[in-house]
Design a protein around this motif. Structure first.
Motif, short mmCIF file in Angstrom:
data_model
loop_
_atom_site.label_atom_id
_atom_site.label_comp_id
_atom_site.label_asym_id
_atom_site.label_seq_id
_atom_site.Cartn_x
_atom_site.Cartn_y
_atom_site.Cartn_z
N TYR A 1 0.86 -1.19 0.00
CA TYR A 1 0.00 0.00 0.00
C TYR A 1 0.89 1.24 0.00
CZ TYR A 1 -4.37 2.45 1.31
OH TYR A 1 -5.50 3.22 1.35
N VAL A 2 0.81 2.03 -1.03
CA VAL A 2 1.62 3.24 -1.13
C VAL A 2 0.69 4.45 -1.15
CG1 VAL A 2 3.23 4.55 -2.58
CG2 VAL A 2 3.49 2.07 -2.36
N VAL A 3 0.96 5.42 -0.29
CA VAL A 3 0.11 6.61 -0.22
C VAL A 3 0.71 7.72 -1.09
CG1 VAL A 3 -0.81 8.40 1.29
CG2 VAL A 3 -0.81 6.04 2.05
N LYS A 4 -0.13 8.34 -1.89
CA LYS A 4 0.29 9.46 -2.74
C LYS A 4 0.35 10.73 -1.91
CE LYS A 4 -2.25 7.65 -6.73
NZ LYS A 4 -3.51 7.80 -7.47
N PRO A 5 1.28 11.64 -2.15
CA PRO A 5 2.37 11.51 -3.12
C PRO A 5 3.49 10.62 -2.57
CG PRO A 5 2.49 13.63 -1.98
CD PRO A 5 1.29 12.92 -1.45
N PHE A 6 4.14 9.93 -3.49
CA PHE A 6 5.15 8.97 -3.05
C PHE A 6 6.47 9.25 -3.78
CE2 PHE A 6 5.00 6.73 -7.06
CZ PHE A 6 3.74 7.00 -7.52
N THR A 7 7.54 8.65 -3.27
CA THR A 7 8.83 8.83 -3.94
C THR A 7 9.16 7.57 -4.74
OG1 THR A 7 10.03 7.87 -2.08
CG2 THR A 7 9.69 10.26 -2.01
N ALA A 8 10.13 7.71 -5.62
CA ALA A 8 10.56 6.58 -6.44
C ALA A 8 11.09 5.45 -5.56
CB ALA A 8 11.62 7.03 -7.44
N GLU A 9 11.79 5.86 -4.48
CA GLU A 9 12.38 4.86 -3.58
C GLU A 9 11.31 4.01 -2.92
OE1 GLU A 9 13.50 8.32 -3.07
OE2 GLU A 9 14.71 7.73 -4.80
N ILE A 10 10.25 4.69 -2.45
CA ILE A 10 9.19 3.95 -1.77
C ILE A 10 8.53 2.94 -2.72
CG2 ILE A 10 6.83 4.20 -0.85
CD1 ILE A 10 7.87 6.61 0.71
N LEU A 11 8.26 3.38 -3.94
CA LEU A 11 7.64 2.47 -4.89
C LEU A 11 8.55 1.27 -5.15
CD1 LEU A 11 5.04 2.28 -6.70
CD2 LEU A 11 6.53 2.95 -8.58
N LYS A 12 9.84 1.55 -5.30
CA LYS A 12 10.82 0.48 -5.57
C LYS A 12 10.86 -0.51 -4.39
CE LYS A 12 15.66 -0.26 -6.89
NZ LYS A 12 15.69 -1.54 -6.19
N GLN A 13 10.94 0.04 -3.18
CA GLN A 13 10.97 -0.81 -1.98
C GLN A 13 9.78 -1.76 -1.93
OE1 GLN A 13 11.01 1.58 1.57
NE2 GLN A 13 12.98 2.52 1.05
N LYS A 14 8.60 -1.20 -2.17
CA LYS A 14 7.38 -2.01 -2.10
C LYS A 14 7.38 -3.09 -3.18
CE LYS A 14 5.26 0.32 1.18
NZ LYS A 14 4.69 -0.25 2.41
N LEU A 15 7.78 -2.68 -4.38
CA LEU A 15 7.81 -3.65 -5.49
C LEU A 15 8.78 -4.78 -5.17
CD1 LEU A 15 7.94 -1.32 -8.65
CD2 LEU A 15 6.05 -2.79 -7.94
N ASP A 16 9.98 -4.40 -4.71
CA ASP A 16 11.01 -5.41 -4.41
C ASP A 16 10.51 -6.39 -3.36
OD1 ASP A 16 12.64 -4.27 -6.24
OD2 ASP A 16 13.95 -3.22 -4.80
N LYS A 17 9.89 -5.82 -2.33
CA LYS A 17 9.41 -6.66 -1.23
C LYS A 17 8.37 -7.67 -1.73
CE LYS A 17 7.47 -6.19 3.37
NZ LYS A 17 6.66 -5.33 4.21
N ILE A 18 7.44 -7.18 -2.52
CA ILE A 18 6.39 -8.07 -3.02
C ILE A 18 6.97 -9.12 -3.97
CG2 ILE A 18 4.26 -8.15 -4.41
CD1 ILE A 18 3.73 -5.24 -3.35
N LEU A 19 7.90 -8.67 -4.83
CA LEU A 19 8.48 -9.60 -5.80
C LEU A 19 9.33 -10.68 -5.11
CD1 LEU A 19 9.36 -7.11 -8.67
CD2 LEU A 19 7.61 -8.91 -8.71
N GLN A 20 10.02 -10.27 -4.04
CA GLN A 20 10.82 -11.24 -3.27
C GLN A 20 9.91 -12.30 -2.64
OE1 GLN A 20 13.21 -8.91 -0.58
NE2 GLN A 20 14.44 -8.11 -2.27
N ALA A 21 8.82 -11.81 -2.04
CA ALA A 21 7.88 -12.74 -1.39
C ALA A 21 7.29 -13.69 -2.42
CB ALA A 21 6.76 -11.95 -0.72
N ARG A 22 7.03 -13.15 -3.61
CA ARG A 22 6.44 -13.94 -4.69
C ARG A 22 7.44 -15.01 -5.14
NH1 ARG A 22 6.81 -12.66 -10.20
NH2 ARG A 22 5.20 -13.56 -11.54
N ALA A 23 8.72 -14.58 -5.27
CA ALA A 23 9.77 -15.51 -5.70
C ALA A 23 9.94 -16.63 -4.68
CB ALA A 23 11.08 -14.76 -5.91
#
Lengths: 219, 131
Positions: free
Chosen positions: B105-127
């Protein structure tokens, strides 16, 4: 209180006649006086109802006759919505334009850095990294359009509600007064050029439509 | 990575879709498609092929929360990662999204870092989940 007293005073002769009729055992007189009494009460009730109706009608007429009010309902409120929609379009265009320019500017950082006297100099590397980062932040900052847009959309919803409420009030007032009001507040001053979305109803699209109308009117 | 991750970005504002798409591309994810509402996203998801959904909450026809619930209730799609990127920031809303099975869950406005962190975390869990 004073009214009640006055009413009692008015009723006294009738009551006296009623008592007298009872004492005399005059049934016909008794019935007649009783009828008078009831009739008087009914007359009061109708008079009160008439007064009340007149006041309601006056209030409704004042409501409808208020030119500002009908202008609000028919023009200003719908215009306000159109203006807000336009604000959303302007900010959307501006945000996309900014992003277009950043997408074009970012590769130029690499071009410029590569043309520096010493492309590997720490100053050049640091400056181009920073510049790229700033451009990227400007890109991300265009998200304001989404955030402000959502707020504006909320206001548009409110405007819709106000318009619907005004329209139903106007309709109620119109039906109750049985008067056809044809207020044309700007007919004398003119409305100005047609603005898409803002002008509606009676505005004609082009000269052909105007000529057709003129012809219908026998000109 | 065996095949490139295919993203679906769902937001009713074209500016936000573009921003998210651009950030994904900067992170190396080139396969990104867009939908302007949950309602338009749903048939796209049904036709298959998406690996990741990034969705707004507040959309006129089908809100992101309903899209999330529909995904979780669908036999084919229920395992799909769904990242909510939204201006909705009330506590109870976030709780509701989590209860509905949101992956991040990312709240707007957001930074590039936050989006990246969330994506990485989800992708790691998925992997980790898929081995």
């Amino acid at each position: 209180m004073a009214d009640t007293k006055r009413n009692l005073e008015r009723l006294r002769p009738l009551l006296d006649r009623l008592t007298a009729a009872v004492s005399a055992g005059d049934a016909t007189e008794f019935e007649r006086v009783l009828d008078d009494l009831v009739h008087g009460r009914r007359k009061d009730l109708f008079a009160e109802l008439r007064r009340l109706t007149a006041r309601v009608r006056q209030a409704l007429e004042a409501f409808q006759l208020n030119a500002r009010f009908s202008e609000l309902a028919e023009k200003d409120v719908p215009d306000a919505r159109q203006r807000l929609v336009h604000v959303m379009k302007l900010t959307d265009d501006a945000a996309h334009r900014t992003m277009d320019l950043i997408e074009r500017a970012t590769p130029l950082v690499t071009t410029l850095a590569s043309k520096a006297a010493d492309p590997t100099a720490p100053t050049v590397v640091a400056a181009s990294t920073q510049l790229r980062s700033h451009l990227s932040d400007v890109y991300l900052a265009q998200g304001y359009q989404d955030l402000t847009g959502q707020i504006v959309r909320g206001v548009i919803k409110l405007v819709d509600e106000v318009e619907a409420t005004l329209a139903s009030l106007m309709r109620i007032a119109g039906e109750a007064t049985e008067r056809c009001m044809n207020t044309v507040p700007d007919a004398v001053n003119g409305y100005g050029p047609i603005v898409p979305g803002v002008d509606h109803g009676t505005a004609l699209g082009n000269q052909q439509d105007v000529d057709a109308l003129l012809s219908d009117l026998g000109l | 990575m065996s095949s490139p991750i295919k993203y679906l970005v769902v937001d009713d504002f074209s500016t936000m879709r573009r921003i998210v798409k651009n950030l994904l591309q900067e992170l190396g994810y080139q396969n990104v498609q867009e939908a302007d509402d949950g309602k338009t996203a749903w048939p796209m998801l049904q036709s298959g092929g998406f690996d990741f959904v990034i969705t707004d909450w507040n959309m006129p026809l089908m809100p992101g929360l309903d899209l999330l619930k529909a995904i979780r209730a669908d036999e084919k799609l229920k395992g799909l990662p769904v990242l909510m990127v939204t201006a909705e920031a009330k506590r109870e809303q976030i709780v509701e999204a989590v209860q509905a099975g949101v992956s991040g869950y990312v709240v707007k406005p957001f930074t590039a870092e936050i989006l990246k962190q969330k994506l990485d975390k989800i992708l790691q869990a998925r992997a980790a989940a898929t081995g």
